[in-house]
Design a protein around this motif. Sequence first.
Motif, PDB file in Angstrom:
ATOM      1  N   ILE A 239       0.850  -1.194   0.000  1.00 56.84           N
ATOM      2  CA  ILE A 239       0.000   0.000   0.000  1.00 56.84           C
ATOM      3  C   ILE A 239       0.885   1.243   0.000  1.00 56.84           C
ATOM      4  O   ILE A 239       1.697   1.449   0.919  1.00 56.84           O
ATOM      5  CB  ILE A 239      -0.936   0.009   1.225  1.00 56.84           C
ATOM      6  CG1 ILE A 239      -1.804  -1.256   1.230  1.00 56.84           C
ATOM      7  CG2 ILE A 239      -1.814   1.260   1.225  1.00 56.84           C
ATOM      8  CD1 ILE A 239      -2.572  -1.453   2.511  1.00 56.84           C
ATOM      9  N   LEU A 240       0.739   2.070  -1.039  1.00 57.22           N
ATOM     10  CA  LEU A 240       1.520   3.300  -1.157  1.00 57.22           C
ATOM     11  C   LEU A 240       1.081   4.282  -0.074  1.00 57.22           C
ATOM     12  O   LEU A 240      -0.112   4.507   0.144  1.00 57.22           O
ATOM     13  CB  LEU A 240       1.295   3.919  -2.548  1.00 57.22           C
ATOM     14  CG  LEU A 240       2.195   5.091  -2.941  1.00 57.22           C
ATOM     15  CD1 LEU A 240       3.654   4.649  -2.976  1.00 57.22           C
ATOM     16  CD2 LEU A 240       1.759   5.658  -4.290  1.00 57.22           C
TER      17      LEU A 240
ATOM     18  N   GLN B   2       0.352   3.053  -7.228  1.00 56.48           N
ATOM     19  CA  GLN B   2      -0.377   2.025  -6.480  1.00 56.48           C
ATOM     20  C   GLN B   2      -0.736   0.854  -7.386  1.00 56.48           C
ATOM     21  O   GLN B   2      -0.721  -0.306  -6.952  1.00 56.48           O
ATOM     22  CB  GLN B   2      -1.635   2.619  -5.859  1.00 56.48           C
ATOM     23  CG  GLN B   2      -2.472   1.614  -5.056  1.00 56.48           C
ATOM     24  CD  GLN B   2      -1.693   1.000  -3.904  1.00 56.48           C
ATOM     25  OE1 GLN B   2      -1.212   1.705  -3.032  1.00 56.48           O
ATOM     26  NE2 GLN B   2      -1.542  -0.322  -3.896  1.00 56.48           N
TER      27      GLN B   2
ATOM     28  N   THR C   4       0.079  -2.964  -6.670  1.00 58.44           N
ATOM     29  CA  THR C   4      -0.985  -3.973  -6.630  1.00 58.44           C
ATOM     30  C   THR C   4      -0.658  -5.144  -7.542  1.00 58.44           C
ATOM     31  O   THR C   4      -0.862  -6.312  -7.177  1.00 58.44           O
ATOM     32  CB  THR C   4      -2.331  -3.340  -7.037  1.00 58.44           C
ATOM     33  OG1 THR C   4      -2.648  -2.287  -6.115  1.00 58.44           O
ATOM     34  CG2 THR C   4      -3.440  -4.381  -7.029  1.00 58.44           C
TER      35      THR C   4
END
Length: 368
Positions: free
Chosen positions: A145-146, A176, A180
Amino acid sequence: MDANQELTPRQQTILGLTVREYVKTASPVSSRALVERYGLPVSSATVRNELAYLEETGHLTHPHTSAGRVPTHEGYRYFVERLLGEVELPLRERLTIVHQFHQARQNLEQWMPLAASTLARTVQGAALVTAPQSRRARYKHLQLILTEGLGVLLVLVLRGGMVKQRMLTLAEPLTQQELTEASERMNQACFGLTAGEIRAQLDEFPSLETDVAGLVADIMHAVDTRSSGPIYSEGLSEVLQQPEFSEAEKAQELVQVIEERSFLRMVMEEALGPEVGSVRVLVGGEGEWDQLQACSLVLTRYGVANFSTGALGVVGPTRMSYGRAISAVRFVAGLLSDLVLEVYTPEGPGEQPSQEFEVDRQGDQHAG
């Protein structure tokens, strides 16, 4: 004579009644008491002859100050293995216990103290419970998670429900979406693997995944090598009230057994195999553990085999109500197994993260 040799039906009946009467009264059992209290269709002389034979075979003994007999360790073992039969707790007690566990089903920290107190109260003895643990940490799901700048929050979920978080600093900015996609590749490649198995694949990952996989393997290795969790216990005072422990020396021996956690953990691990639900009864240490000469343990493993399991049991004098102890241990273990299955069911590739993970992830995003 051999205590394992076959007994006649009448000898089995008399041995079973002697054990039950001694458990109830804590007093040596005479032939007259058996005939009068249980309405046996034979004379006291006949029963006395059978008691003498059972003493010769090693199933019974008698104190020098009494004409009555008491069971030996071998007599208790024969009773448990051959004569006890199936015993269940009364329905009202089972419903009460189920209600208590239903209230605690979403709170893992309450399971072990509740199981220990429930068992101790039910059997009027000492209870022991360990938390469910996976034999080895296995990868289940990862999220990257950024956060801010080059910062990334790594959220790792292991089989068994354990969640670990670490902060990473990227060498170069990534979106992101890129994080992901990297997470999804990791999840496909690493699902169900151990730390060592992930390390063996490091050369096959792109650079970002290699760094992440190395950190994941380090986290999982730390989980594998952590010290075992505590043993929860209740009911020591109940056991100390039994006449067997009225002497200070015997009482001190029992206290040392209960308080020596490393010894108890070793006994539970060696006495129980990996299978779930099988009850093991140890009478007088079974010739393996001298510290347990005056005790009996009723133990079982609960949880989901090859996934996440714990152990529980009760400790008491060898003059124990074995039927009640076995039924209570089996029933509470079944409830704990259901809770493990309900809360920490392993998921296969492609399935959605568990509810616990979703809540945790949303909280992290909100905090960021």
